[in-house]
Design a protein around this motif. Structure first.
Motif, short mmCIF file in Angstrom:
data_model
loop_
_atom_site.label_atom_id
_atom_site.label_comp_id
_atom_site.label_asym_id
_atom_site.label_seq_id
_atom_site.Cartn_x
_atom_site.Cartn_y
_atom_site.Cartn_z
N GLU A 108 0.91 5.28 0.18
CA GLU A 108 0.02 6.40 0.45
C GLU A 108 0.79 7.59 0.05
OE1 GLU A 108 -2.35 6.19 4.02
OE2 GLU A 108 -2.47 8.56 4.11
N ARG A 152 0.80 -1.23 0.05
CA ARG A 152 0.03 0.01 0.08
C ARG A 152 0.82 1.42 0.01
NH1 ARG A 152 -4.94 1.99 2.39
NH2 ARG A 152 -4.22 4.09 3.30
N ASP A 211 -0.70 10.86 -0.16
CA ASP A 211 -1.43 11.91 0.76
C ASP A 211 -2.67 11.24 1.28
OD1 ASP A 211 -3.18 12.73 -1.23
OD2 ASP A 211 -1.93 13.91 -2.04
N GLU A 212 -3.66 11.78 1.86
CA GLU A 212 -4.72 11.44 2.56
C GLU A 212 -5.59 10.90 1.31
OE1 GLU A 212 -7.12 13.92 4.82
OE2 GLU A 212 -5.31 13.49 6.40
N LYS A 213 -5.82 11.58 -0.06
CA LYS A 213 -6.52 11.14 -1.02
C LYS A 213 -5.90 10.33 -2.16
CE LYS A 213 -9.31 15.48 -1.13
NZ LYS A 213 -8.98 16.81 -1.50
N THR A 214 -4.54 10.23 -2.18
CA THR A 214 -4.00 9.58 -3.18
C THR A 214 -3.19 8.29 -2.55
OG1 THR A 214 -3.53 11.57 -4.10
CG2 THR A 214 -2.49 9.86 -5.17
N VAL A 215 -3.73 7.12 -3.03
CA VAL A 215 -3.23 5.90 -2.42
C VAL A 215 -3.13 4.81 -3.73
CG1 VAL A 215 -3.23 4.27 -0.69
CG2 VAL A 215 -4.45 6.22 -0.23
#
Ligand code: ATP
Length: 368
Positions: free
Chosen positions: A107, A105, A109-113
């Motif tokens: 990550e 996984r 940032d919070e929106k882009t994984v």
């Protein structure tokens, strides 16, 4: 004399006309050539712009090359941040592993994984064929296919960068019971997943040019997005890695329990082989059992024979996964019938994937 003058006067306008039509012909030719040239120039410019936009990052990094395909997910990405984070992946980021490698996984940032698959074997030399295949995979966009966002090729290993599917694989959902109140695995969800996976596979078989044979359809290669919509993953990998380079339990590419019988004889992958594997996935959805489930062996039967028996004796509702509390018997019977067709021992008797989509759509046309 008068006659001669008349002939001369007739001759003069016709030569003028001839000259005029020659000029018109020249104009038309020039216009056509200019039109064709402008089209060619525009096409070349558009191709160059597309090629430049398609790869937002293509850099040498730690002895390898990273390529990211342009999409709304990747367009705001800083290339440096991405590469730095990729290289910092550790065991605690692992979300799964399979025959081809380990999945992490990542990550940003919070929106882009992302889900980053590290392939076990890299290419010692730069392999343009391998990269071309990956670039073709990057072009495939469909709501039931896991998108490939980019790749990294290095001498020791390769990375494939996929969109992260937040609800994991169908295999984990069915066999590890990893579903929740918000994302249940009830009968309507199973029907929706079956149809989504069928649509994804039909797209690879019929709409991609050249057509793509998946070669390794199984429940762990069907992932679920945030809407519990099925997405087919790992397409092209069996071809990319080659059967001898994977450790997927069989000599030919594919996974034991899902392989069509003829593949053991011919070793050849076909779309009808994928249809058979899809039939096995349908059975997993219906019964909650793995294709290699001991109960089949205990009953001294094989999957195909077992399904035939269930359908012939109209025992479908007794064969259904006990965790499905509420279902419509006629719908269950119809899905069993589709599975039976997909599992026909003779490949020519199996439907095509677009045929399977049609049959599944007809089960609950108003909702699916
Ligand atoms: N894009 C993704 N998003 C979320 N999870 C993923 C993604 N890709 C893979 N995974 C997880 O990682 C697991 C391992 O995937 P992987 O494709 O490497 O192996 P597999 O499909 O289980 O087996 P094989 O490699 O033999 O096909 C999957 O079962 C799934 O749970």
């Amino acid at each position: 004399m008068l006659q001669r003058i008349q002939i001369a006067s007739l001759k003069t306008p016709s030569s003028v006309e001839m000259a005029r039509s020659a000029v018109i012909a020249l104009y038309i030719t020039i216009c056509c050539v200019a039109f064709i040239l402008s089209k060619i120039i525009i096409s070349v410019l558009l191709y160059k712009r597309w090629a430049r936009r398609r790869r937002i990052v293509e850099e040498d990094f730690c002895g390898g090359k990273m390529v990211m395909f342009r999409s709304h997910t990747t367009q705001s990405l800083s290339s440096k941040a991405f590469m730095k984070k990729t290289m910092k992946l550790t065991n605690k980021d692992i979300i799964g592993s399979g025959g081809y490698g380990t999945v992490y996984r990542l990550e940003i940032d919070e929106k882009t994984v992302f889900a980053v698959k590290r392939l076990n074997k890299g290419h010692a030399e730069r392999d343009r064929g391998f990269e071309r295949e990956l670039e073709a995979m990057g072009d495939i966009k469909h709501r039931n296919i896991v998108p490939l966002h980019g790749y990294y090729v290095a001498p020791q290993f390769n990375l494939l960068i996929y969109e992260l599917m937040p609800n994991g694989s169908l295999d984990t959902l069915i066999h590890a019971g990893k579903w929740s109140e918000e994302n249940p695995l009830d009968w309507p969800s199973r029907l929706k997943i079956a149809l989504g996976a069928a649509r994804g596979l039909a797209y690879l078989h019929h709409d991609c040019i050249p057509h793509i044979i998946h070669r390794d359809i199984k429940s762990s290669n069907i992932l679920l997005d945030h809407n519990m919509e099925a997405r087919v993953s790992d397409f092209g990998l069996a071809t990319l890695m080659g059967p001898d380079k994977t450790h997927v339990s069989t000599l030919v590419a594919g996974t034991f329990g899902y392989l069509a019988p003829e593949i053991f004889d011919t070793g050849r992958a076909t779309t009808k082989g994928d249809v058979y594997s899809f039939g096995v996935v349908l059975l997993e959805l219906l019964t909650g059992k793995r294709p290699t489930d001991e109960s089949f062996v205990e009953e001294g039967t094989k999957l195909v024979t077992w399904v035939k028996g269930v359908v012939e004796e109209k025992r479908e509702e007794h064969a259904i996964d006990t965790s499905i509390r509420c279902f419509q018997v006629d719908e269950v019977q119809k899905v069993f019938a589709v599975a039976e067709k997909c599992l026909e021992p003779d490949p020519s008797n199996r439907p095509t994937m677009s045929g399977v989509v049609k049959m599944l759509e007809e089960i609950k046309p108003q909702e699916l």
